[in-house]
Structure formats: structure tokens, C-alpha cells
Design a protein around this motif. Structure first.
Motif, mmCIF file in Angstrom:
data_model
loop_
_atom_site.group_PDB
_atom_site.id
_atom_site.type_symbol
_atom_site.label_atom_id
_atom_site.label_comp_id
_atom_site.label_asym_id
_atom_site.label_seq_id
_atom_site.Cartn_x
_atom_site.Cartn_y
_atom_site.Cartn_z
ATOM 1 N N ILE A 1 0.836 -1.208 0.000
ATOM 2 C CA ILE A 1 0.000 0.000 0.000
ATOM 3 C C ILE A 1 0.868 1.255 0.000
ATOM 4 O O ILE A 1 0.616 2.213 -0.740
ATOM 5 C CB ILE A 1 -0.952 -0.010 1.215
ATOM 6 N N VAL A 2 1.910 1.239 0.823
ATOM 7 C CA VAL A 2 2.833 2.375 0.879
ATOM 8 C C VAL A 2 3.519 2.570 -0.481
ATOM 9 O O VAL A 2 3.655 3.699 -0.975
ATOM 10 C CB VAL A 2 3.890 2.177 1.990
ATOM 11 N N ALA A 3 3.951 1.437 -1.083
ATOM 12 C CA ALA A 3 4.630 1.518 -2.381
ATOM 13 C C ALA A 3 3.692 2.070 -3.464
ATOM 14 O O ALA A 3 4.093 2.909 -4.281
ATOM 15 C CB ALA A 3 5.153 0.139 -2.784
ATOM 16 N N GLN A 4 2.414 1.603 -3.462
ATOM 17 C CA GLN A 4 1.446 2.088 -4.438
ATOM 18 C C GLN A 4 1.165 3.578 -4.242
ATOM 19 O O GLN A 4 1.059 4.338 -5.212
ATOM 20 C CB GLN A 4 0.133 1.297 -4.329
ATOM 21 N N THR A 5 1.070 3.995 -2.979
ATOM 22 C CA THR A 5 0.832 5.415 -2.685
ATOM 23 C C THR A 5 1.984 6.271 -3.175
ATOM 24 O O THR A 5 1.774 7.352 -3.753
ATOM 25 C CB THR A 5 0.648 5.611 -1.171
ATOM 26 N N MET A 6 3.210 5.812 -2.961
ATOM 27 C CA MET A 6 4.382 6.550 -3.421
ATOM 28 C C MET A 6 4.399 6.668 -4.948
ATOM 29 O O MET A 6 4.724 7.723 -5.504
ATOM 30 C CB MET A 6 5.651 5.870 -2.934
ATOM 31 N N LYS A 7 4.037 5.572 -5.634
ATOM 32 C CA LYS A 7 4.021 5.591 -7.103
ATOM 33 C C LYS A 7 2.981 6.575 -7.628
ATOM 34 O O LYS A 7 3.242 7.309 -8.584
ATOM 35 C CB LYS A 7 3.740 4.198 -7.652
ATOM 36 N N ARG A 8 1.791 6.590 -6.991
ATOM 37 C CA ARG A 8 0.755 7.521 -7.430
ATOM 38 C C ARG A 8 1.184 8.970 -7.189
ATOM 39 O O ARG A 8 0.927 9.849 -8.005
ATOM 40 C CB ARG A 8 -0.562 7.218 -6.717
ATOM 41 N N ARG A 9 1.845 9.202 -6.035
ATOM 42 C CA ARG A 9 2.325 10.548 -5.736
ATOM 43 C C ARG A 9 3.385 10.975 -6.744
ATOM 44 O O ARG A 9 3.352 12.107 -7.243
ATOM 45 C CB ARG A 9 2.899 10.600 -4.323
ATOM 46 N N GLN A 10 4.312 10.077 -7.073
ATOM 47 C CA GLN A 10 5.347 10.392 -8.055
ATOM 48 C C GLN A 10 4.731 10.648 -9.435
ATOM 49 O O GLN A 10 5.184 11.526 -10.176
ATOM 50 C CB GLN A 10 6.364 9.251 -8.137
ATOM 51 N N ARG A 11 3.675 9.867 -9.745
ATOM 52 C CA ARG A 11 2.991 10.051 -11.019
ATOM 53 C C ARG A 11 2.351 11.447 -11.095
ATOM 54 O O ARG A 11 2.466 12.145 -12.101
ATOM 55 C CB ARG A 11 1.913 8.980 -11.178
ATOM 56 N N ARG A 12 1.672 11.843 -10.016
ATOM 57 C CA ARG A 12 1.033 13.166 -9.983
ATOM 58 C C ARG A 12 2.081 14.277 -10.078
ATOM 59 O O ARG A 12 1.878 15.268 -10.771
ATOM 60 C CB ARG A 12 0.202 13.323 -8.707
ATOM 61 N N GLU A 13 3.194 14.121 -9.385
ATOM 62 C CA GLU A 13 4.257 15.126 -9.441
ATOM 63 C C GLU A 13 4.842 15.226 -10.846
ATOM 64 O O GLU A 13 5.119 16.313 -11.345
ATOM 65 C CB GLU A 13 5.356 14.779 -8.426
ATOM 66 N N TRP A 14 5.025 14.052 -11.493
ATOM 67 C CA TRP A 14 5.570 14.047 -12.859
ATOM 68 C C TRP A 14 4.588 14.716 -13.827
ATOM 69 O O TRP A 14 4.990 15.500 -14.698
ATOM 70 C CB TRP A 14 5.834 12.612 -13.298
ATOM 71 N N GLU A 15 3.288 14.419 -13.670
ATOM 72 C CA GLU A 15 2.285 15.027 -14.545
ATOM 73 C C GLU A 15 2.210 16.536 -14.349
ATOM 74 O O GLU A 15 2.054 17.290 -15.316
ATOM 75 C CB GLU A 15 0.915 14.387 -14.306
ATOM 76 N N ALA A 16 2.309 17.002 -13.105
ATOM 77 C CA ALA A 16 2.303 18.444 -12.835
ATOM 78 C C ALA A 16 3.535 19.111 -13.451
ATOM 79 O O ALA A 16 3.443 20.193 -14.048
ATOM 80 C CB ALA A 16 2.257 18.698 -11.335
ATOM 81 N N ARG A 17 4.697 18.440 -13.307
ATOM 82 C CA ARG A 17 5.928 18.971 -13.891
ATOM 83 C C ARG A 17 5.826 18.989 -15.417
ATOM 84 O O ARG A 17 6.285 19.934 -16.075
ATOM 85 C CB ARG A 17 7.110 18.121 -13.423
ATOM 86 N N ARG A 18 5.202 17.955 -15.990
ATOM 87 C CA ARG A 18 5.027 17.876 -17.447
ATOM 88 C C ARG A 18 4.139 19.015 -17.942
ATOM 89 O O ARG A 18 4.437 19.640 -18.970
ATOM 90 C CB ARG A 18 4.401 16.530 -17.820
ATOM 91 N N ARG A 19 3.052 19.304 -17.221
ATOM 92 C CA ARG A 19 2.171 20.409 -17.617
ATOM 93 C C ARG A 19 2.916 21.741 -17.600
ATOM 94 O O ARG A 19 2.756 22.561 -18.500
ATOM 95 C CB ARG A 19 0.953 20.475 -16.682
#
Length: 521
Positions: free
Chosen positions: A165-183
Motif C-alpha cells: 500500500i505504501v509503495a502504491q501510494t508513493m508511485k501515485r504521488r510520483q505520477r502526480r508530481e511528474w504530470e504536474a511537472r510535465r504540464r
């Protein structure tokens, strides 16, 4: 993807194929087309030429011809949008794109199978890195450990589940950060529209590399570059640099001892005011000797009086025989006037062909006709600017200046087309900046509207960047127009290859302008 070797990766690929050639309706595109046509005629390449004035015509023409061709060449259109998304071609279709519009769409840059960009990479492209904007979908994010954990203690299972669960949460957070940086990266990359090296110059370089460059091709490259200067599409530094490149080619050609009746010559032109009307209506050879001898001093004096800078500009002229001499800028105005001619008996395609033909030395009658249309256009431009300034039609909307031409304005039909309206808007902004005493207004951009169709109730709207000495010719109105239209559901048509030119329903003008003011404030 960017093509590194134009000869091997482009010309030798299409040399033995049937090619469909899409050409935008601007002078630089016409000049690039003339150079490419001359090369194709030299090597007997079969091609079909289709003029396109906007995205709708491009999509329609592609649908009509896509079954007959596998190779498509686009001149001054297609680079700044996701071309595959718009056209939806078959997987075996190959597009060669020679376009001055910037920024280049990132999907076009990183597509290495169907999109081939004929663009000079020494231009300041600043394309984002692949990993910053594209990310492969991660697989196996959900794991099920039931089978392997059947014999494990409940506490061990619980610990592993918590870790997942912790690993999945970290991946989703990294995904959101990457998408924000991409925008943020894409916003910074795409927010300004500007232009790169002339397409005619790019095609001339190809001819030069293949040792097939002729005097006519060099002249078309010069006219293509001059079109960018006339329309303020490139900076002064860029223009001077490219003039230097072409000047070396001119020297090389003139040393070939070719036909002297068709030689190219480098010249400097000046623009003047305050000369006697009776004298300027005559040919230069017939003017008073004293006036001819003191012309330079008189022009410089007039320039100082009106606060005009950079009156001296290096350009090119050409001689056809001993009688016909043309300045590159005059040819640009003539070709542009033929292409956007308001004459009712000519369609868009007919005007395109007339303009294309006027660039050939065998059709000087069409060029002279274009010059007469250009004179009429420039006189109307001067009178319209004077009228707008005298009647205070240029008003401040806060973050930008706004001017609207009303139906019934003299010669209004001459400014319904994008290039003519853009040219009028640029000169109006320059004149307003010189005449106003409001320092803040001197730094503002201009939005200008003119009637397009009374029957359909539409207007053409153009956005012009601020007129400053340090202007980099980058235009932010394209993205601003899109957001303002989306936010208010204004009925707009973003059909032009220049994103800063749109069509708008006259009824929606007020709410569109309100949204634009709010957006840019």
C-alpha cells in the motif's frame, strides 16, 4: 523526428515516388514551393500541388487524396500541431514537414516513423527532453501475493500488504508530481508562437547541397526571407544574419558570369517622407538633380523629425533584362496582394495560382498587376490607420489595446483576409506607439477585429505582440484566444495556421474580450 540529411532522408526518398504537396497561402511558402517545383521538374518527380489556407482545407484535401499517395510534403503548415491526431492517416503514410511555425509540436519531434521535419536544428528550438513529457505506462502495479503467502503468518501477510500500500501510494504521488511537472514544461514551451528560418531558404539550401541552385531559386529564397521581414515574423538580428547568408550566395552566383540580363544585385533601400509630391510621382531618373543628390540627407532629416529609427535596411533587387527591376519587398507585397485579392471573380485557388505564377520571370504582367493591387492596399492601409488614430478607435482594455473596424469602413473588404489585417494591425500599433503620450500604452499588445462575413455574422480577430525595441517577435495570443473561447463557450474557429488569427461570431465578441481581459490581467 528531425531530418539531418535532407538529400538522403528526404529528396532521394521521394525522387522516385508520386508526391502530394500541400502549400500554405503565404509568400514564403509559395517561394519554397517554386524552388521544390524546379527541383522536381529537373528530376522528373511526379507530384500533385494542393493549396491550403487553413486546417479545414488541409483535412479535407488529405481525405480526398490519401488513398492515392503515401508521401506527403507540407510547406508552412503542420509543425505546430499533432499532425497524426488531426489527419488520422494510415500507418504507411509519411509526412515531410517544412514549416516556419514554432514551437514544433513535441509529438511530431519524437515520432520517428511517420513525421519527418525539414527544419534547421540550429534554430533556437528548445524542445523538452523525451523523458520529461513521455512516460511508459507502468505495469504490474497491483500485486497479489495470496498464493505465495498461503503458509505465512497473518502478521507477515499484514506487513507485506502495508508495504504494498505504501509503495502504491508513493508511485501515485510520483505520477502526480511528474504530470504536474510535465504540464509546467509544456506550458512554458508552447505558450509563445514565433517563426524560424524561412522555408524558402531551407529549400534553397537543399538545391545548393545538390549543386542544382539557379539564379531564380536564389531570388525565391530572397523573397521568402523578405516576406518574414515585411510581416515582422523574425527579429532584426535573425533577418540580418540570414541576409548575410544569402549575400554570400549572391556573390557566388554573380561570379559565375551567367546571363547578365538576369543578374541579382544587393542594394540598400530607404523610406522617406517630406518630399515634394510632384517629384516623387516621377521616376527617379526624371527627378530634379539637386533632389537626387541630396536625397539621403533629406530622408535622414525627415526620419529624425518623426523619431524613426533604423531607416536603412539591407535588401535585394533583381533585373529582368534592362527594363524590369524589382525590389524584393515590392515582390512580397505584389504576391501577397494577388493571393488575398478581394476580386469576386477569383476563388482562393485561382488567387493562389495567380500569385505563384507572378514569381516566374515569364509572367511579369501578373507581377505588375500585383504591384498595382499592392499600391491600392498600401494606400488603404495608410488611410485606415490615419482614420483609426484621428477618431480614437484604438482604446486600452487594460492588459492590451483594442481596435475594431466597423462595417461600412472605406476599403474594409481589403482587410478581411488574415495577412492583410495582420499587416494593418502591426503598422497601426507602430503608429499608435509613436503618437501616444501614455507610456503604459506604448508597452501594450494590440487585438484587432475586422468584419469577415456579414451574412454569417463573423469577424476576423488578430493579436499583435507589443512594439518594443527588444521585441523577440513571440506572440502569446494564440493560447490566450483558445482559453478565452473555452472559458466563455464563444463560437470561434481556429482554422488559420497562425494561432493568433481566429474567426469569431460577432455576437460573442463582448464576452470573449471580457474573458481575454480577465485572463491577461
Amino acid at each position: 523526428m528531425f531530418v539531418s540529411d535532407f538529400r538522403k532522408e528526404f529528396y532521394e526518398v521521394v525522387q522516385n515516388q508520386r508526391v502530394l504537396l500541400f502549400v500554405a497561402s503565404d509568400v514564403d511558402a509559395l517561394c519554397a514551393c517554386k524552388i521544390l517545383q524546379a527541383l522536381f521538374q529537373c528530376d522528373h518527380v511526379q507530384y500533385t500541388l494542393v493549396p491550403v489556407s487553413g486546417w479545414q482545407e488541409l483535412e479535407t484535401a488529405f481525405l480526398e487524396h490519401k488513398e492515392q499517395f503515401h508521401y506527403f510534403i507540407l510547406i508552412n503548415c503542420g509543425a505546430n500541431v499533432d499532425l497524426l491526431d488531426i489527419l488520422q492517416p494510415d500507418e504507411d503514410a509519411i509526412f515531410f514537414v517544412c514549416d516556419t511555425h514554432r514551437p514544433v509540436n513535441v509529438v511530431n519531434v519524437y515520432n520517428d516513423t511517420q513525421i519527418k521535419l525539414l527544419i534547421k536544428q540550429d534554430d533556437d528550438l528548445e524542445v523538452p527532453a523525451y523523458d520529461d513529457i513521455f512516460r511508459d505506462e507502468e505495469e504490474g502495479e497491483e500485486h497479489s501475493g495470496n498464493e505465495s503467502d498461503n503458509g505465512s503468518e497473518p502478521s507477515v501477510k499484514r506487513t507485506r500488504l502495508e508495504e504494498e500500500i505504501v509503495a502504491q501510494t508513493m508511485k501515485r504521488r510520483q505520477r502526480r508530481e511528474w504530470e504536474a511537472r510535465r504540464r509546467d514544461i509544456l506550458f512554458d514551451y508552447e505558450q509563445y508562437e514565433y517563426h524560424g528560418t524561412s522555408s524558402a531558404m531551407v529549400m534553397f539550401d537543399l538545391a545548393w547541397m545538390m549543386s542544382k541552385d539557379l539564379n531564380d531559386m536564389l531570388w525565391w529564397a530572397i523573397v521568402g526571407l523578405t516576406d518574414q521581414w515585411v510581416q515582422d515574423k523574425i527579429t532584426q538580428m535573425k533577418y540580418v544574419t540570414d541576409v548575410g547568408i544569402l549575400q554570400r550566395h549572391v556573390s557566388r552566383h554573380n561570379h559565375r558570369n551567367e546571363d547578365e540580363e538576369n543578374s541579382l544585385s544587393v542594394d540598400c533601400t530607404r523610406i522617406s517622407f517630406d518630399l515634394p509630391l510632384k517629384q516623387v510621382k516621377q521616376k527617379f531618373q526624371s527627378m530634379d538633380v539637386s533632389l537626387k543628390e541630396n536625397l539621403r540627407e533629406m530622408i535622414e532629416e525627415s526620419a529624425n523629425k518623426f523619431g524613426m529609427k533604423d531607416m536603412r535596411m539591407q535588401t535585394f533587387s533583381i533585373h529582368f533584362g534592362f527594363k524590369h527591376k524589382f525590389l524584393a519587398s515590392d515582390v512580397v507585397f505584389a504576391t501577397m496582394s494577388l493571393m488575398e485579392s478581394p476580386e469576386k471573380d477569383g476563388s482562393g485557388t485561382d488567387n493562389f495560382i495567380q500569385a505563384l505564377d507572378s514569381l516566374s520571370r515569364s509572367n511579369l504582367d501578373k507581377l505588375y498587376h500585383g504591384l498595382e493591387l499592392a499600391k491600392k492596399q498600401l494606400r488603404a492601409t495608410q488611410q485606415t490607420i490615419a482614420s483609426c488614430l484621428c477618431t480614437n478607435l484604438v482604446i486600452s482594455q487594460g492588459p492590451f489595446l483594442y481596435c475594431s473596424l466597423m462595417e461600412g469602413t472605406p476599403d474594409i473588404v481589403l482587410f478581411s483576409k488574415p495577412a492583410s489585417l495582420s499587416l494593418l494591425s502591426r503598422h497601426l500599433l507602430k503608429s499608435f506607439v509613436c503618437s501616444t503620450k501614455n507610456r503604459r500604452c506604448k508597452l501594450l499588445p494590440l487585438v484587432m477585429a475586422a468584419p469577415l462575413s456579414v451574412e454569417q455574422g463573423t469577424v476576423t480577430v488578430v493579436g499583435i505582440p507589443p512594439e518594443t525595441d527588444s521585441s523577440d517577435r513571440k506572440n502569446f495570443f494564440g493560447r490566450a484566444f483558445e482559453k478565452a473561447a473555452e472559458g466563455t463557450n464563444s463560437r470561434t474557429l481556429h482554422n488559420h495556421f497562425d494561432l493568433s488569427v481566429i474567426e469569431l461570431k460577432a455576437e460573442d465578441r463582448s464576452k470573449f474580450l471580457d474573458a481575454l481581459v480577465s485572463l491577461l490581467s
